[in-house]
Design an enzyme around this catalytic site. Sequence first.
Site, PDB file in Angstrom:
ATOM      1  N   CYS A   1       0.865  -1.180   0.000  1.00  0.00           N
ATOM      2  CA  CYS A   1       0.000   0.000   0.000  1.00  0.00           C
ATOM      3  C   CYS A   1       0.897   1.224   0.000  1.00  0.00           C
ATOM      4  CB  CYS A   1      -0.932   0.022   1.210  1.00  0.00           C
ATOM      5  SG  CYS A   1      -1.950   1.517   1.306  1.00  0.00           S
TER       6      CYS A   1
ATOM      7  N   CYS B   1      -0.580   4.076  -6.322  1.00  0.00           N
ATOM      8  CA  CYS B   1      -1.601   3.370  -5.542  1.00  0.00           C
ATOM      9  C   CYS B   1      -1.703   1.971  -6.121  1.00  0.00           C
ATOM     10  CB  CYS B   1      -2.946   4.095  -5.623  1.00  0.00           C
ATOM     11  SG  CYS B   1      -4.293   3.210  -4.794  1.00  0.00           S
TER      12      CYS B   1
END
Length: 239
Positions: free
Chosen positions: A84, A198
């Site tokens: 992440c 992302c």
Amino acid sequence: MKKFFTVLGGMGTLATESYVRLLDQRTPIHRDQDYLDYIVVNHASVPDRTTWILDHSQPDYNQALIEDIQQQSLLNPAFFVLICNTAHYAFDQLQAATKVPILNMLEETVAEIKRIKPDAKKVGLLATRGTVEAGLYDGYITRAGYQEIKPTPEIVDMTEDLIYHDIKEAGHSDGQKYHELVRRMVEEEGADVVILGCTELSYAQEMNPETQYPVADSQSIIVDRSLERGMALEGRTAK
């Protein structure tokens, strides 16, 4: 297992599945035993990272990750992979919770740009609002000698629509939306290469990889670094 690594995932689950799928696909194998040994922690209930970054009164995701890191450290993995980008907001705090090294996805992504686009001067960023507004990539990009091109508010809105509505909520990617985001960053904002900051965007790239523009795919890059380190544990070299 004695020589293995731990994947800190679940943020989100489709992105974590994409990481594992790419890792296994890129591993040179001739038999079951040639795949790498690793543990995947799919902690899907970790609070949203952007929500907390933008409003610290909301549930803090860091404590959940620290607990995962401390639990997994008891098993003595060779290294951690944090799937992440936005969770790297408190990277130093997470690393301080263990002696086991955590691969830095942001650092590795920016370092790879010189191979992807050797003549790049302007680096664009597509990411969550939390990553953009907190400036998570800023220092890495400027220290590497690049000019950073941040997304406009409209592009951020479009990016979060793809990330949260299409991928996280509906469970699928929209290739047209994804390619339009990359096109805008290059043709309208002037980026020479675009960081997919992302892992949901990395999932979109995996599902719809036909973009004609150079991208630095953070998840694809951390897969390669994981593969290199994982194979080195076994005395093998990634090809």
